[in-house]
Scaffold this active site. Structure first.
Site, short mmCIF file in Angstrom:
data_model
loop_
_atom_site.label_atom_id
_atom_site.label_comp_id
_atom_site.label_asym_id
_atom_site.label_seq_id
_atom_site.Cartn_x
_atom_site.Cartn_y
_atom_site.Cartn_z
N HIS A 193 0.81 -1.23 0.00
CA HIS A 193 0.00 0.00 0.00
C HIS A 193 0.85 1.28 0.00
O HIS A 193 0.72 2.10 -0.91
CB HIS A 193 -1.00 -0.04 1.17
CG HIS A 193 -1.60 1.28 1.51
ND1 HIS A 193 -2.46 1.94 0.67
CD2 HIS A 193 -1.45 2.08 2.59
CE1 HIS A 193 -2.82 3.09 1.23
NE2 HIS A 193 -2.21 3.19 2.39
N GLU A 228 1.35 5.38 12.80
CA GLU A 228 0.01 4.97 13.23
C GLU A 228 -0.10 3.45 13.41
O GLU A 228 -0.66 2.98 14.37
CB GLU A 228 -1.00 5.47 12.19
CG GLU A 228 -2.42 5.01 12.40
CD GLU A 228 -3.10 5.74 13.56
OE1 GLU A 228 -2.51 6.70 14.09
OE2 GLU A 228 -4.23 5.34 13.92
N ASP A 229 0.46 2.70 12.49
CA ASP A 229 0.17 1.26 12.44
C ASP A 229 1.30 0.34 12.87
O ASP A 229 1.14 -0.87 12.89
CB ASP A 229 -0.24 0.86 11.01
CG ASP A 229 -1.53 1.53 10.59
OD1 ASP A 229 -2.29 1.94 11.49
OD2 ASP A 229 -1.77 1.66 9.38
N ASP A 257 -2.93 8.51 -0.90
CA ASP A 257 -3.30 7.43 0.03
C ASP A 257 -4.76 7.07 -0.17
O ASP A 257 -5.14 5.90 -0.34
CB ASP A 257 -3.04 7.95 1.46
CG ASP A 257 -3.47 6.96 2.53
OD1 ASP A 257 -3.25 5.75 2.34
OD2 ASP A 257 -4.01 7.41 3.56
MN MN Z 1 -2.43 4.59 4.10
#
Ligand code: MN
Length: 735
Positions: free
Chosen positions: A48, A76-77, A139
């Site tokens: 991604h 964030e992830d 995104d």
């Molecule tokens: Mn993203």
């Protein structure tokens, strides 16, 4: 999955100076960080961010943006932190990634109030660096392209958000191709049947008209070539979503739409654009009212092109767009088309220039948020209208401050910092000196002039619109007023102790606080100053053996505010017999009085709501209300015991008019008075009386009794008068 060298190759293609090492470092870092994470499609998650970076290479963006795209989901992830990214990739990239992390937490399809708040955060993140939005849009585009893997309920929400917020933002940045794709993908998700219908019809039409389209392309190109113009003419069709929207808006059927196909002619120079126009208009009849020249007058998002419609080959209506290659690039790719890289030349030359370009864009964007009357803009169909009740302003350093509509520079000052608000003495809006009470507009750059040791005038409390400003002013005013009362109370108490043959000592009073049911010594002193507590009771609390010299009903001591008998400040509205106030006023809406004394306004331009006011007690007569700045108050200066602290008790929306007096210095010529009177009347104020004083043969002073709603109204009239060419001065009497 895109390989490491492929990413570098893509960037190298438009930027030979690309920082290969940096790109490789980002690739490896993000791949490790995302590890075994998977997308909804089952693909490795790392595909991604790579696809997002790929989209941005198509827009030919700089290294920092590409790297930020690769890293955009790490904070964030994954276990990554901003600090770590800062260390490895430097502050510029860390800030971009951090901005993206902030936006990610937004849920824009939510309650209206939350949406407004979230949109504000979005703009704040973008304000830091417009490249944040470019990555965010890429995104979103990749997420929309892969939306079919996402569960259905979530799919709809994401598509709505895209249609409401991100597609219009892309449009506003002039990125047409991105906007079209976002819209079409959302459309397909939200209204699959309508979308399928339009796409089927389009395919149909394409087949039927295919021959005609290439014939027009050929004839156009040949015609232009014959006149020595190198041009590329291409047929193009409207996007399915824009067709659907037009059908909805105009309530027409697909067949009734005449402009599904259009043609674009791309040439080398601006001069060529006009030559093409000459050729086309000579060769074919034009359709009246369809000619638009966005080259001489570009749209606000920098769109430039010539539009015209002619009756072309085969008596077909042909819509034409004529533009240069540069213009075409900007029309398709907008802010990204302003090419941080042009001709492969590294444009990392001047970060300042890039920043100011982004800043200019952002300012223009927020200005556009405030304009609802541009039908070709996208506001009308988007929820961005939601933000019409807000204005977005900037500090001189480019910090974005969101305020409610109607906000003033004072609100702005308090939004920046309470101290700046409290010390504000003036403002510059967009570089020009402006009143602190002017209404701010979207995109305004506001500079607050401060001076140390200022206290905000209490009147501001009623003139500002933000709660933050209001409460800060109230606190500052209350502190100041309380300090005054405490000071007055201190003097009264000291004298009371002296009369009793004692010496006042603060720490002894402190010990007696429980007996007076107060928290602090200052509370006691302020209560005495306000007249809520009798000074004799204070002496008695410290010296219980002391017998008060005063019994109820005897004449009070001068200087002791307690003698009013106003032990409690009550909130009352008085009926005023025959009060000389505005037409519908049958009461004076003032708080802070107690008892049954009659109340009236001082004559000659008394107080209007918004003024800080005081009541002066005249024994046997009642209370007269003065604005605090009234020169008439000096006669009571040495009688503090007659001063009452009062304030307005009034609704913002009241319509009652109150008398005030102004003096205007104006040029002595016919029509001057008419101009002034007209201007005052326009604002909804009454003129009660006018008196002329000749100053010189050229200038005269005009004393005007007006009736206004409140101080803001009055201030507005004065500033309008001052901006009139025949007026040299406009002031309030007692101002
Ligand atoms: Mn993203």
């Amino acid at each position: 999955m895109m390989r490491q060298y492929e990413l570098v190759d893509r960037v190298r293609r438009y930027n030979p100076h690309a920082d290969e090492e940096l790109l490789n470092k980002a690739y490896v870092y993000a791949m490790r960080a995302h590890g075994a994470q998977k997308r909804a499609s089952g693909d490795p998650y790392f595909t991604h961010p790579l696809e997002v970076a790929a989209i941005l290479t198509e827009l030919r963006l700089d290294d920092a943006t590409i790297v930020a795209a690769v890293l955009h989901d790490t904070i964030e992830d994954t276990a990554s932190t901003r600090e770590e990214i800062d260390q490895i990739f430097g502050p510029e990239i860390a800030q971009l990634v951090d901005g993206l992390t902030k936006i990610k937490k937004l849920d824009l399809v939510s309650k209206r109030a939350e949406q407004a708040e979230n949109f504000r955060k979005l703009l704040l993140a973008i304000a830091v660096d417009v490249r944040v939005l470019l990555v965010k849009l890429a995104d979103r585009l990749h997420n929309m392209r892969t939306l079919h893997y996402v569960p259905e309920g979530k799919r709809k929400r994401i598509a709505e958000e895209t249609l409401d917020i991100y597609a219009p933002l892309a449009g506003r940045m002039g990125m047409q191709s991105l906007r079209n794709e976002l819209e079409n993908l959302s459309f397909r998700t939200l209204m699959p049947e309508a979308c399928a219908m339009i796409e089927a019809r389009l395919a149909d039409l394409r087949e039927k008209n295919g021959e005609l389209i290439s014939r027009i392309e050929r004839e156009l190109t040949a015609e232009l070539q014959a006149r020595g113009i190198a041009a590329e003419a291409k047929g193009r069709e409207k996007s399915s979503y824009s067709i659907w929207r037009k059908m909805e808006r105009k309530s027409v059927s697909f067949e009734q739409l005449s402009d599904i196909f259009g043609f674009r002619v791309v040439v080398a120079t601006t001069e060529d654009c006009y030559r093409v126009l000459g050729v086309v208009h000579t060769k074919w009849p034009t359709v009246p009212g369809r000619f638009k020249d966005y080259i001489s007058t570009p749209k606000q998002n920098d769109y430039r092109s010539i539009h015209t419609t002619v009756i072309g080959p085969g008596r077909q209506r042909v819509e034409l767009q004529v533009r240069t290659r540069d213009m075409d690039d900007i029309a398709e790719n907008g802010i990204a088309g302003h090419a941080l890289y042009k001709d492969g030349r590294a444009a990392d030359t001047d970060a300042l220039e890039r920043e100011s370009r982004a800043y200019r864009w952002l300012r223009r964007t927020v200005e556009m948020l405030g304009e609802g009357d541009t039908p070709e803009e996208f506001l009308e169909h988007t929820k961005l209208e939601l933000f019409h009740d807000q204005v977005f302003c900037f500090s001189p350093k480019g910090r974005l401050i969101a305020l409610p509509r109607g906000a003033t520079p004072i609100d702005f000052a308090y939004a920046v910092h309470t101290d700046i608000g409290n010390n504000a003495v003036g403002a510059r809006i967009n570089g020009r000196i402006a009143p602190l009470l002017s209404e701010l507009q979207n995109g305004d750059e506001v500079h607050i002039v401060t001076a140390e040791g200022q206290a905000p005038p209490a009147a501001w409390e009623t003139l500002v619109v933000t709660g933050k400003a209001r409460s800060a002013i109230r606190r500052a005013t209350r502190d100041a007023v309380r300090a005054q009362y405490a000071e007055l109370g201190h003097q009264i108490v000291r004298r009371a102790f002296e009369r009793a043959g004692k010496t006042y000592q603060a720490d002894r009073l402190k010990a007696a606080l429980p007996r007076l049911a107060r928290q602090t010594v200052d509370d006691v002193l302020a209560a005495v100053g306000r007249g809520e507590m009798f000074s004799g009771d204070v002496v008695k609390a410290v010296h219980p053996e002391f017998v008060a010299e005063r019994s109820v009903g005897t004449a009070p001591q001068k200087g002791d505010a307690g003698w009013f008998g106003l032990r409690k400040a009550a909130s009352l509205v008085f009926k005023v017999p025959g009060a000389e106030v505005g037409p519908t006023a049958d009461s004076i809406p003032i708080r802070g009085l107690g008892g049954d004394l009659p109340v009236r306004f001082a004559p000659d331009g008394g107080a209007v709501p918004g003024d800080r006011i005081v009541g002066i007690l005249t024994p046997g007569e009642g209370i007269t209300i003065y604005p605090i700045q009234s020169s008439a108050l000096t006669q009571f200066d040495d009688q503090p015991e007659r001063w009452l602290d009062v304030r307005w008790d009034i609704e913002d929306s009241h319509q009652t008019l109150y008398p005030a007096q102004i003096v205007v210095s104006a040029i002595n010529e016919p029509g001057t008075l008419g101009t002034i009177a007209h201007l005052i009347g326009e604002t909804g104020a009454n003129i009660d009386h006018v008196n002329f004083i000749n100053k010189s043969p050229d200038v005269r002073d005009i004393v005007i009794d007006v009736e206004v709603r409140d101080l803001k109204h009055l201030t507005g009239i004065l500033s309008q008068l001052k901006s009139t060419s025949v007026v040299s001065k406009a002031e309030r009497v007692n101002g």
